[in-house]
Design a protein around this motif. Structure first.
Motif, PDB file in Angstrom:
ATOM      1  N   GLY A  53      -1.902   2.404 -27.464  1.00  0.00           N
ATOM      2  CA  GLY A  53      -1.527   1.052 -28.198  1.00  0.00           C
ATOM      3  C   GLY A  53      -1.963   0.012 -27.931  1.00  0.00           C
ATOM      4  N   PRO A  54      -1.809  -1.208 -26.882  1.00  0.00           N
ATOM      5  CA  PRO A  54      -2.565  -2.354 -26.704  1.00  0.00           C
ATOM      6  C   PRO A  54      -2.015  -3.247 -25.397  1.00  0.00           C
ATOM      7  CG  PRO A  54      -0.586  -3.004 -28.467  1.00  0.00           C
ATOM      8  CD  PRO A  54      -1.264  -1.564 -28.293  1.00  0.00           C
ATOM      9  N   LEU A  55      -2.336  -3.188 -24.479  1.00  0.00           N
ATOM     10  CA  LEU A  55      -2.531  -3.860 -23.424  1.00  0.00           C
ATOM     11  C   LEU A  55      -1.047  -5.372 -22.922  1.00  0.00           C
ATOM     12  CD1 LEU A  55      -5.076  -2.897 -21.003  1.00  0.00           C
ATOM     13  CD2 LEU A  55      -3.064  -1.778 -21.132  1.00  0.00           C
ATOM     14  N   ILE A  56      -0.120  -4.751 -22.753  1.00  0.00           N
ATOM     15  CA  ILE A  56       0.162  -6.360 -22.465  1.00  0.00           C
ATOM     16  C   ILE A  56       0.730  -7.031 -20.986  1.00  0.00           C
ATOM     17  CG2 ILE A  56       1.486  -6.402 -24.570  1.00  0.00           C
ATOM     18  CD1 ILE A  56       4.098  -5.307 -23.429  1.00  0.00           C
ATOM     19  N   GLU A  57       0.115  -5.747 -20.072  1.00  0.00           N
ATOM     20  CA  GLU A  57       0.086  -6.429 -18.658  1.00  0.00           C
ATOM     21  C   GLU A  57      -0.874  -5.322 -17.918  1.00  0.00           C
ATOM     22  OE1 GLU A  57       3.647  -6.541 -16.289  1.00  0.00           O
ATOM     23  OE2 GLU A  57       4.431  -5.849 -17.893  1.00  0.00           O
ATOM     24  N   PHE A  58      -2.163  -5.904 -17.258  1.00  0.00           N
ATOM     25  CA  PHE A  58      -3.132  -5.264 -16.492  1.00  0.00           C
ATOM     26  C   PHE A  58      -3.183  -6.372 -15.544  1.00  0.00           C
ATOM     27  CE2 PHE A  58      -7.512  -3.887 -16.282  1.00  0.00           C
ATOM     28  CZ  PHE A  58      -6.909  -2.698 -16.014  1.00  0.00           C
ATOM     29  N   PRO A  59      -2.047  -6.176 -14.437  1.00  0.00           N
ATOM     30  CA  PRO A  59      -1.967  -7.120 -13.223  1.00  0.00           C
ATOM     31  C   PRO A  59      -3.304  -6.419 -11.982  1.00  0.00           C
ATOM     32  CG  PRO A  59      -0.212  -5.186 -12.815  1.00  0.00           C
ATOM     33  CD  PRO A  59      -1.211  -5.333 -14.082  1.00  0.00           C
ATOM     34  N   VAL A  60      -3.616  -5.699 -12.563  1.00  0.00           N
ATOM     35  CA  VAL A  60      -4.882  -4.843 -10.703  1.00  0.00           C
ATOM     36  C   VAL A  60      -6.539  -5.793 -11.642  1.00  0.00           C
ATOM     37  CG1 VAL A  60      -3.522  -3.310 -10.559  1.00  0.00           C
ATOM     38  CG2 VAL A  60      -4.913  -3.100 -11.812  1.00  0.00           C
ATOM     39  N   LYS A  61      -6.595  -5.923  -9.743  1.00  0.00           N
ATOM     40  CA  LYS A  61      -8.751  -6.621  -9.779  1.00  0.00           C
ATOM     41  C   LYS A  61      -9.374  -5.451  -9.601  1.00  0.00           C
ATOM     42  CE  LYS A  61      -7.407 -11.106 -11.547  1.00  0.00           C
ATOM     43  NZ  LYS A  61      -7.906 -10.796 -12.751  1.00  0.00           N
ATOM     44  N   VAL A  62      -9.827  -5.127  -9.116  1.00  0.00           N
ATOM     45  CA  VAL A  62     -11.260  -4.748  -8.347  1.00  0.00           C
ATOM     46  C   VAL A  62     -11.154  -4.804  -6.842  1.00  0.00           C
ATOM     47  CG1 VAL A  62     -13.445  -3.612  -7.471  1.00  0.00           C
ATOM     48  CG2 VAL A  62     -12.873  -3.778 -10.223  1.00  0.00           C
ATOM     49  N   GLY A  63     -10.832  -4.020  -5.351  1.00  0.00           N
ATOM     50  CA  GLY A  63     -10.708  -4.348  -4.694  1.00  0.00           C
ATOM     51  C   GLY A  63      -9.568  -4.642  -3.928  1.00  0.00           C
ATOM     52  N   GLU A  64      -8.652  -4.359  -4.757  1.00  0.00           N
ATOM     53  CA  GLU A  64      -7.026  -4.969  -4.393  1.00  0.00           C
ATOM     54  C   GLU A  64      -6.174  -3.422  -4.306  1.00  0.00           C
ATOM     55  OE1 GLU A  64      -5.523  -8.694  -7.072  1.00  0.00           O
ATOM     56  OE2 GLU A  64      -4.903  -6.867  -7.864  1.00  0.00           O
ATOM     57  N   SER A  65      -5.760  -3.943  -3.389  1.00  0.00           N
ATOM     58  CA  SER A  65      -4.633  -2.071  -2.453  1.00  0.00           C
ATOM     59  C   SER A  65      -2.613  -2.512  -3.638  1.00  0.00           C
ATOM     60  CB  SER A  65      -4.220  -2.782  -1.401  1.00  0.00           C
ATOM     61  OG  SER A  65      -5.368  -3.482  -0.743  1.00  0.00           O
ATOM     62  N   THR A  79       1.076   4.220 -13.148  1.00  0.00           N
ATOM     63  CA  THR A  79       1.009   3.395 -12.168  1.00  0.00           C
ATOM     64  C   THR A  79       0.792   3.902 -11.113  1.00  0.00           C
ATOM     65  OG1 THR A  79       3.217   4.824 -11.507  1.00  0.00           O
ATOM     66  CG2 THR A  79       4.607   2.882 -12.131  1.00  0.00           C
ATOM     67  N   ALA A  80       0.526   3.041  -9.970  1.00  0.00           N
ATOM     68  CA  ALA A  80      -0.380   3.737  -8.786  1.00  0.00           C
ATOM     69  C   ALA A  80       0.086   5.250  -8.102  1.00  0.00           C
ATOM     70  CB  ALA A  80      -0.735   3.340  -7.881  1.00  0.00           C
ATOM     71  N   PRO A  81      -0.464   6.770  -8.299  1.00  0.00           N
ATOM     72  CA  PRO A  81       0.245   7.666  -7.745  1.00  0.00           C
ATOM     73  C   PRO A  81      -0.154   7.827  -5.986  1.00  0.00           C
ATOM     74  CG  PRO A  81      -2.349   8.191  -8.271  1.00  0.00           C
ATOM     75  CD  PRO A  81      -2.210   6.540  -8.735  1.00  0.00           C
ATOM     76  N   PHE A  82      -0.751   6.721  -6.282  1.00  0.00           N
ATOM     77  CA  PHE A  82      -0.433   6.837  -4.354  1.00  0.00           C
ATOM     78  C   PHE A  82      -1.387   5.538  -4.305  1.00  0.00           C
ATOM     79  CE2 PHE A  82      -4.782   9.154  -5.617  1.00  0.00           C
ATOM     80  CZ  PHE A  82      -5.482   8.351  -5.390  1.00  0.00           C
ATOM     81  N   ASP A  83      -0.412   5.407  -2.281  1.00  0.00           N
ATOM     82  CA  ASP A  83      -1.174   3.933  -1.775  1.00  0.00           C
ATOM     83  C   ASP A  83      -2.974   4.022  -2.131  1.00  0.00           C
ATOM     84  OD1 ASP A  83       1.302   3.226  -1.791  1.00  0.00           O
ATOM     85  OD2 ASP A  83       0.943   3.358   0.753  1.00  0.00           O
ATOM     86  N   GLY A  84      -3.752   3.123  -2.054  1.00  0.00           N
ATOM     87  CA  GLY A  84      -5.072   2.883  -2.044  1.00  0.00           C
ATOM     88  C   GLY A  84      -4.839   1.560  -2.440  1.00  0.00           C
ATOM     89  N   VAL A  85      -6.977   1.534  -3.570  1.00  0.00           N
ATOM     90  CA  VAL A  85      -7.412   0.714  -3.413  1.00  0.00           C
ATOM     91  C   VAL A  85      -7.904   1.022  -5.011  1.00  0.00           C
ATOM     92  CG1 VAL A  85      -9.930  -0.598  -3.057  1.00  0.00           C
ATOM     93  CG2 VAL A  85      -8.711  -0.032  -1.296  1.00  0.00           C
ATOM     94  N   ILE A  86      -7.900  -0.257  -5.668  1.00  0.00           N
ATOM     95  CA  ILE A  86      -8.909  -0.338  -6.825  1.00  0.00           C
ATOM     96  C   ILE A  86     -10.264   0.075  -7.305  1.00  0.00           C
ATOM     97  CG2 ILE A  86      -8.612  -1.465  -9.543  1.00  0.00           C
ATOM     98  CD1 ILE A  86      -5.840   0.145  -9.087  1.00  0.00           C
ATOM     99  N   ALA A  87     -10.659   0.822  -7.191  1.00  0.00           N
ATOM    100  CA  ALA A  87     -12.413   0.891  -7.151  1.00  0.00           C
ATOM    101  C   ALA A  87     -13.075   0.523  -7.972  1.00  0.00           C
ATOM    102  CB  ALA A  87     -12.968   2.537  -6.803  1.00  0.00           C
ATOM    103  N   ALA A  88     -11.964   0.417  -9.678  1.00  0.00           N
ATOM    104  CA  ALA A  88     -13.248  -0.609 -10.854  1.00  0.00           C
ATOM    105  C   ALA A  88     -12.015   0.282 -11.613  1.00  0.00           C
ATOM    106  CB  ALA A  88     -13.857   1.099 -10.955  1.00  0.00           C
ATOM    107  N   GLY A 109     -10.543  -1.474  12.789  1.00  0.00           N
ATOM    108  CA  GLY A 109     -10.689  -2.186  12.909  1.00  0.00           C
ATOM    109  C   GLY A 109     -12.017  -2.645  12.452  1.00  0.00           C
ATOM    110  N   VAL A 110     -12.805  -1.166  12.382  1.00  0.00           N
ATOM    111  CA  VAL A 110     -13.546  -1.236  11.180  1.00  0.00           C
ATOM    112  C   VAL A 110     -13.734  -0.452   9.573  1.00  0.00           C
ATOM    113  CG1 VAL A 110     -15.614  -1.028  12.519  1.00  0.00           C
ATOM    114  CG2 VAL A 110     -14.340   1.295  11.858  1.00  0.00           C
ATOM    115  N   GLU A 111     -14.153  -0.966   8.523  1.00  0.00           N
ATOM    116  CA  GLU A 111     -13.303   0.050   7.500  1.00  0.00           C
ATOM    117  C   GLU A 111     -15.171   1.418   6.785  1.00  0.00           C
ATOM    118  OE1 GLU A 111     -12.278  -0.664   2.941  1.00  0.00           O
ATOM    119  OE2 GLU A 111     -13.037  -2.208   4.348  1.00  0.00           O
ATOM    120  N   ILE A 112     -14.714   2.441   6.980  1.00  0.00           N
ATOM    121  CA  ILE A 112     -15.738   3.358   5.803  1.00  0.00           C
ATOM    122  C   ILE A 112     -15.319   4.189   4.632  1.00  0.00           C
ATOM    123  CG2 ILE A 112     -16.698   5.769   6.099  1.00  0.00           C
ATOM    124  CD1 ILE A 112     -15.054   6.283   9.339  1.00  0.00           C
ATOM    125  N   LYS A 113     -16.717   2.851   4.197  1.00  0.00           N
ATOM    126  CA  LYS A 113     -16.315   2.581   2.307  1.00  0.00           C
ATOM    127  C   LYS A 113     -16.909   4.327   2.103  1.00  0.00           C
ATOM    128  CE  LYS A 113     -16.706  -2.465   2.561  1.00  0.00           C
ATOM    129  NZ  LYS A 113     -15.154  -2.097   2.220  1.00  0.00           N
TER     130      LYS A 113
END
Length: 328
Positions: free
Chosen positions: A22-34, A127-136, A221-225
């Motif tokens: 179906g057609p999307l009506i909401e897509f609030p997330v962006k790449v890099g967002e938690s 919905t998000a299945p777990f806490d995370g980051v939008i990679a793409a 203090g640092v982030e492993i990507k």
């Protein structure tokens, strides 16, 4: 102890997709967002799905009414037959019983249809299945999406995995690792402790190495990507009984001598870069080949393929010294 190159990846990573189209009506997330578990990732226009649920509820109400009427008619026929079987024919009694059973079956089908419609309506929310980051993200808002097509990729970077490839002659020692220290080229001066999470059971057909996965918490203090190049130092300690058994080599490296009881391998003499035929004493089969009691030293190069196509004294060269165990 040994050092192995590796690469970091998220402990959990998943491509999210809808189960309905179906057609999307909401897509609030962006790449890099938690995102947190349960946060809205995207939503499909629910209008058609809500209409289907409403229709199915109406049909279910009609089905309940039809079932109640048929049940009452059958009960009346049963009461009459009980009082005087001559007052109602067998065919009429069977008809009313059949009507009752058919309406009950139809009602069950309608209940299943309503459940499917309600499920499809719920599936318009992703919905998000777990806490995370939008990679793409793979679509745009208001785009018509197809079921099972990826919408977004979510990574759980709270824990990091590092995958290394261990040559087959060392893989038998993987269960005896007592410590694993991981460092990253992009994070100079930082060394982190990790745990062995999984040991692969199948070697790569190209490199003859086994994948081993380590896991660790994301440091403060640092982030492993994901994708960062890593170096892993493994330290192992063999139990006494394991030390007595010997080292494992691929069965393909062995060939028989003049006697069936004799076993030989071709070892690379690194001084002259020629092949040396050497007798070895075997112990028991291992998960990755055969255990050798004596005749070999750790770190020596063996011919592990085509042993019947080479001869003692033949000159060889190591094609790629970064892939241990590769020889020609």
């Amino acid at each position: 102890d040994r050092n192995f190159p590796g690469r970091a990846r998220a402990a959990q990573e998943v491509n999210l997709s809808f189960r309905v189209s179906g057609p999307l009506i909401e897509f609030p997330v962006k790449v890099g967002e938690s995102v947190k578990e349960g946060d809205l990732i995207a939503r499909i226009d629910p209008t058609d799905f809500e209409s289907r649920v409403k229709t199915m509820r109406g049909k279910l109400s009609q089905g309940i009414a039809a079932r109640d009427v048929a049940a009452a008619e059958f009960k009346r026929a049963a009461d009459i037959r009980k009082k005087n079987s001559d007052l109602i024919s067998a065919s009429e009694f069977d008809k009313r019983q059949g009507d009752r059973d058919n309406t009950q079956a139809q009602l069950q089908a309608l209940e299943s249809g309503l459940k499917l419609a309600e499920d499809d309506l719920a599936y318009t929310f992703l919905t998000a299945p777990f806490d995370g980051v939008i990679a793409a993200t793979y679509v745009e808002n208001f785009e018509n999406v197809v079921a099972k097509r990826p919408i977004a990729r979510v990574l759980d970077t709270d824990r990091i995995e590092v995958v290394i490839d261990i040559p087959e002659r060392y893989i038998i020692y993987a269960p005896y690792v007592v410590s694993a220290t991981v460092s990253f080229e992009a994070l100079a001066g930082i060394a982190l402790e990790a745990e062995v999470e999984e040991i692969g059971n199948e070697a790569s057909a190209v490199t003859r190495t086994y994948p081993v996965t380590l896991i660790m918490d994301q440091p403060e203090g640092v982030e492993i990507k994901p994708g960062m190049a890593a170096n892993v130092k493994l330290v192992g300690k063999l139990p006494e009984q394991a030390r007595e058994v010997g080292m494992s080599i691929p069965a393909a490296a062995l060939f028989a001598g003049d006697s069936p009881d004799q076993s030989y391998v071709f070892v690379v003499n690194e001084s002259s870069m020629t092949l040396e035929k050497r007798q070895v004493e075997l112990s028991l089969p291992s998960a990755t080949g055969v255990l050798v009691k004596s005749g070999l030293q750790a770190g020596e190069w063996l011919v592990v393929a085509g042993v019947h196509s080479v001869t003692e004294g033949q000159e060889v060269r190591i094609l790629d010294a970064t892939v241990e165990g590769a020889s020609e």
